[in-house]
Design a protein around this motif. Structure first.
Motif, PDB file in Angstrom:
ATOM      1  N   ALA A 128      19.253 -19.252  14.761  1.00  0.00           N
ATOM      2  CA  ALA A 128      20.120 -18.087  14.547  1.00  0.00           C
ATOM      3  C   ALA A 128      20.872 -17.740  15.834  1.00  0.00           C
ATOM      4  O   ALA A 128      22.079 -17.465  15.807  1.00  0.00           O
ATOM      5  CB  ALA A 128      19.302 -16.900  14.063  1.00  0.00           C
ATOM      6  N   LEU A 129      20.189 -17.769  16.938  1.00  0.00           N
ATOM      7  CA  LEU A 129      20.806 -17.475  18.233  1.00  0.00           C
ATOM      8  C   LEU A 129      21.881 -18.511  18.563  1.00  0.00           C
ATOM      9  O   LEU A 129      23.001 -18.160  18.959  1.00  0.00           O
ATOM     10  CB  LEU A 129      19.709 -17.482  19.308  1.00  0.00           C
ATOM     11  N   ILE A 130      21.556 -19.764  18.377  1.00  0.00           N
ATOM     12  CA  ILE A 130      22.495 -20.842  18.684  1.00  0.00           C
ATOM     13  C   ILE A 130      23.699 -20.795  17.746  1.00  0.00           C
ATOM     14  O   ILE A 130      24.843 -20.956  18.187  1.00  0.00           O
ATOM     15  CB  ILE A 130      21.786 -22.206  18.649  1.00  0.00           C
ATOM     16  N   ARG A 131      23.467 -20.547  16.480  1.00  0.00           N
ATOM     17  CA  ARG A 131      24.599 -20.432  15.533  1.00  0.00           C
ATOM     18  C   ARG A 131      25.536 -19.304  15.931  1.00  0.00           C
ATOM     19  O   ARG A 131      26.751 -19.428  15.840  1.00  0.00           O
ATOM     20  CB  ARG A 131      24.079 -20.224  14.111  1.00  0.00           C
ATOM     21  N   ARG A 132      24.970 -18.192  16.385  1.00  0.00           N
ATOM     22  CA  ARG A 132      25.796 -17.063  16.825  1.00  0.00           C
ATOM     23  C   ARG A 132      26.627 -17.467  18.046  1.00  0.00           C
ATOM     24  O   ARG A 132      27.806 -17.118  18.134  1.00  0.00           O
ATOM     25  CB  ARG A 132      24.918 -15.847  17.144  1.00  0.00           C
ATOM     26  N   ALA A 133      26.043 -18.186  18.975  1.00  0.00           N
ATOM     27  CA  ALA A 133      26.784 -18.657  20.151  1.00  0.00           C
ATOM     28  C   ALA A 133      27.909 -19.601  19.741  1.00  0.00           C
ATOM     29  O   ALA A 133      29.033 -19.501  20.249  1.00  0.00           O
ATOM     30  CB  ALA A 133      25.841 -19.333  21.137  1.00  0.00           C
ATOM     31  N   VAL A 134      27.626 -20.497  18.808  1.00  0.00           N
ATOM     32  CA  VAL A 134      28.645 -21.439  18.336  1.00  0.00           C
ATOM     33  C   VAL A 134      29.774 -20.677  17.641  1.00  0.00           C
ATOM     34  O   VAL A 134      30.959 -20.953  17.878  1.00  0.00           O
ATOM     35  CB  VAL A 134      28.019 -22.512  17.410  1.00  0.00           C
ATOM     36  N   GLU A 135      29.432 -19.703  16.792  1.00  0.00           N
ATOM     37  CA  GLU A 135      30.463 -18.891  16.119  1.00  0.00           C
ATOM     38  C   GLU A 135      31.350 -18.188  17.134  1.00  0.00           C
ATOM     39  O   GLU A 135      32.575 -18.182  17.001  1.00  0.00           O
ATOM     40  CB  GLU A 135      29.812 -17.837  15.218  1.00  0.00           C
ATOM     41  N   ARG A 136      30.730 -17.588  18.128  1.00  0.00           N
ATOM     42  CA  ARG A 136      31.491 -16.850  19.154  1.00  0.00           C
ATOM     43  C   ARG A 136      32.370 -17.814  19.955  1.00  0.00           C
ATOM     44  O   ARG A 136      33.517 -17.508  20.260  1.00  0.00           O
ATOM     45  CB  ARG A 136      30.509 -16.114  20.071  1.00  0.00           C
ATOM     46  N   LEU A 160      17.669 -32.208  21.638  1.00  0.00           N
ATOM     47  CA  LEU A 160      19.106 -32.423  21.792  1.00  0.00           C
ATOM     48  C   LEU A 160      19.762 -32.767  20.467  1.00  0.00           C
ATOM     49  O   LEU A 160      20.872 -32.314  20.174  1.00  0.00           O
ATOM     50  CB  LEU A 160      19.370 -33.509  22.841  1.00  0.00           C
ATOM     51  N   ASP A 161      19.081 -33.542  19.650  1.00  0.00           N
ATOM     52  CA  ASP A 161      19.594 -33.874  18.319  1.00  0.00           C
ATOM     53  C   ASP A 161      19.739 -32.610  17.472  1.00  0.00           C
ATOM     54  O   ASP A 161      20.753 -32.415  16.799  1.00  0.00           O
ATOM     55  CB  ASP A 161      18.670 -34.888  17.637  1.00  0.00           C
ATOM     56  N   ALA A 162      18.738 -31.737  17.519  1.00  0.00           N
ATOM     57  CA  ALA A 162      18.789 -30.478  16.758  1.00  0.00           C
ATOM     58  C   ALA A 162      19.935 -29.597  17.247  1.00  0.00           C
ATOM     59  O   ALA A 162      20.645 -28.988  16.436  1.00  0.00           O
ATOM     60  CB  ALA A 162      17.456 -29.739  16.867  1.00  0.00           C
ATOM     61  N   LEU A 163      20.138 -29.530  18.557  1.00  0.00           N
ATOM     62  CA  LEU A 163      21.232 -28.722  19.110  1.00  0.00           C
ATOM     63  C   LEU A 163      22.589 -29.264  18.661  1.00  0.00           C
ATOM     64  O   LEU A 163      23.479 -28.505  18.281  1.00  0.00           O
ATOM     65  CB  LEU A 163      21.151 -28.693  20.640  1.00  0.00           C
ATOM     66  N   GLU A 164      22.720 -30.570  18.695  1.00  0.00           N
ATOM     67  CA  GLU A 164      23.981 -31.183  18.276  1.00  0.00           C
ATOM     68  C   GLU A 164      24.269 -30.885  16.797  1.00  0.00           C
ATOM     69  O   GLU A 164      25.404 -30.568  16.430  1.00  0.00           O
ATOM     70  CB  GLU A 164      23.947 -32.686  18.524  1.00  0.00           C
ATOM     71  N   LEU A 221      23.521 -28.333  15.223  1.00  0.00           N
ATOM     72  CA  LEU A 221      23.912 -26.923  15.099  1.00  0.00           C
ATOM     73  C   LEU A 221      25.329 -26.670  15.608  1.00  0.00           C
ATOM     74  O   LEU A 221      25.814 -25.542  15.549  1.00  0.00           O
ATOM     75  CB  LEU A 221      22.913 -26.030  15.837  1.00  0.00           C
ATOM     76  N   GLY A 222      25.988 -27.699  16.116  1.00  0.00           N
ATOM     77  CA  GLY A 222      27.376 -27.556  16.555  1.00  0.00           C
ATOM     78  C   GLY A 222      27.562 -27.273  18.031  1.00  0.00           C
ATOM     79  O   GLY A 222      28.671 -26.960  18.466  1.00  0.00           O
ATOM     80  N   VAL A 223      26.509 -27.403  18.809  1.00  0.00           N
ATOM     81  CA  VAL A 223      26.600 -27.168  20.255  1.00  0.00           C
ATOM     82  C   VAL A 223      27.506 -28.242  20.864  1.00  0.00           C
ATOM     83  O   VAL A 223      27.393 -29.420  20.539  1.00  0.00           O
ATOM     84  CB  VAL A 223      25.194 -27.198  20.897  1.00  0.00           C
ATOM     85  N   ASP A 224      28.390 -27.808  21.743  1.00  0.00           N
ATOM     86  CA  ASP A 224      29.319 -28.736  22.393  1.00  0.00           C
ATOM     87  C   ASP A 224      28.736 -29.356  23.648  1.00  0.00           C
ATOM     88  O   ASP A 224      29.066 -30.487  23.997  1.00  0.00           O
ATOM     89  CB  ASP A 224      30.613 -27.998  22.770  1.00  0.00           C
ATOM     90  N   CYS A 225      27.901 -28.605  24.333  1.00  0.00           N
ATOM     91  CA  CYS A 225      27.391 -29.050  25.620  1.00  0.00           C
ATOM     92  C   CYS A 225      25.992 -28.491  25.828  1.00  0.00           C
ATOM     93  O   CYS A 225      25.742 -27.323  25.538  1.00  0.00           O
ATOM     94  CB  CYS A 225      28.329 -28.548  26.717  1.00  0.00           C
ATOM     95  N   ALA A 226      25.112 -29.325  26.360  1.00  0.00           N
ATOM     96  CA  ALA A 226      23.768 -28.875  26.727  1.00  0.00           C
ATOM     97  C   ALA A 226      23.568 -29.129  28.213  1.00  0.00           C
ATOM     98  O   ALA A 226      23.833 -30.230  28.702  1.00  0.00           O
ATOM     99  CB  ALA A 226      22.704 -29.611  25.928  1.00  0.00           C
ATOM    100  N   ILE A 227      23.144 -28.095  28.905  1.00  0.00           N
ATOM    101  CA  ILE A 227      22.724 -28.243  30.292  1.00  0.00           C
ATOM    102  C   ILE A 227      21.204 -28.345  30.230  1.00  0.00           C
ATOM    103  O   ILE A 227      20.536 -27.404  29.799  1.00  0.00           O
ATOM    104  CB  ILE A 227      23.115 -27.027  31.161  1.00  0.00           C
TER     105      ILE A 227
END
Length: 119
Positions: A31-39, A76-80, A82-88
């Motif tokens: 939920a947190l990550i989806r909100r970040a991606v939406e924003r 990292l696969d799960a983050l990708e 969810l639509g994350v563009d970049c992971a540090i």
């Protein structure tokens, strides 16, 4: 998704950032990550997840460190997905843990130039 080991490797003009261990990318994390991606999409900047290569307790108090719920590759696969563009994926070391909070925040802000931070 681009993966960097340090925030200084990020080359975008700005970002939307969310930070955490994200040990299992459970429903709350998603939920947190989806909100970040939406924003990020609304602001037309990359969505960046700032996370660690291990649970901080593995360094700070190894006897209390939980068993990892997923491997780094699985995370990292799960983050990708969810639509994350970049992971540090910052290496969590004793030296990193000893960094003063204001120094850490200055580094993050200087490198990632967040327009929003989702927490």
């Amino acid at each position: 998704m681009r993966v960097y080991r340090e925030e200084s490797e990020f080359t975008g003009a700005a970002s939307v950032v969310t930070m955490g261990t994200f040990d299992g990318v459970h429903a709350g994390h998603r939920a947190l990550i989806r909100r970040a991606v939406e924003r990020a999409r609304a602001l037309d900047v990359p969505a960046v997840v700032y996370t660690y290569d291990r649970n901080p307790l593995a360094v700070l108090c190894p006897q209390r460190a939980p068993v990892p719920l997923m491997t780094l590759a699985e995370k990292l696969d799960a983050l990708e997905k969810l639509g994350v563009d970049c992971a540090i994926v910052r290496g969590f070391t004793r030296e990193f843990a000893d960094m003063e909070a204001d120094v850490f925040l200055q580094r993050v802000f200087a490198a990632l130039r967040p327009l929003a931070i989702v927490v």
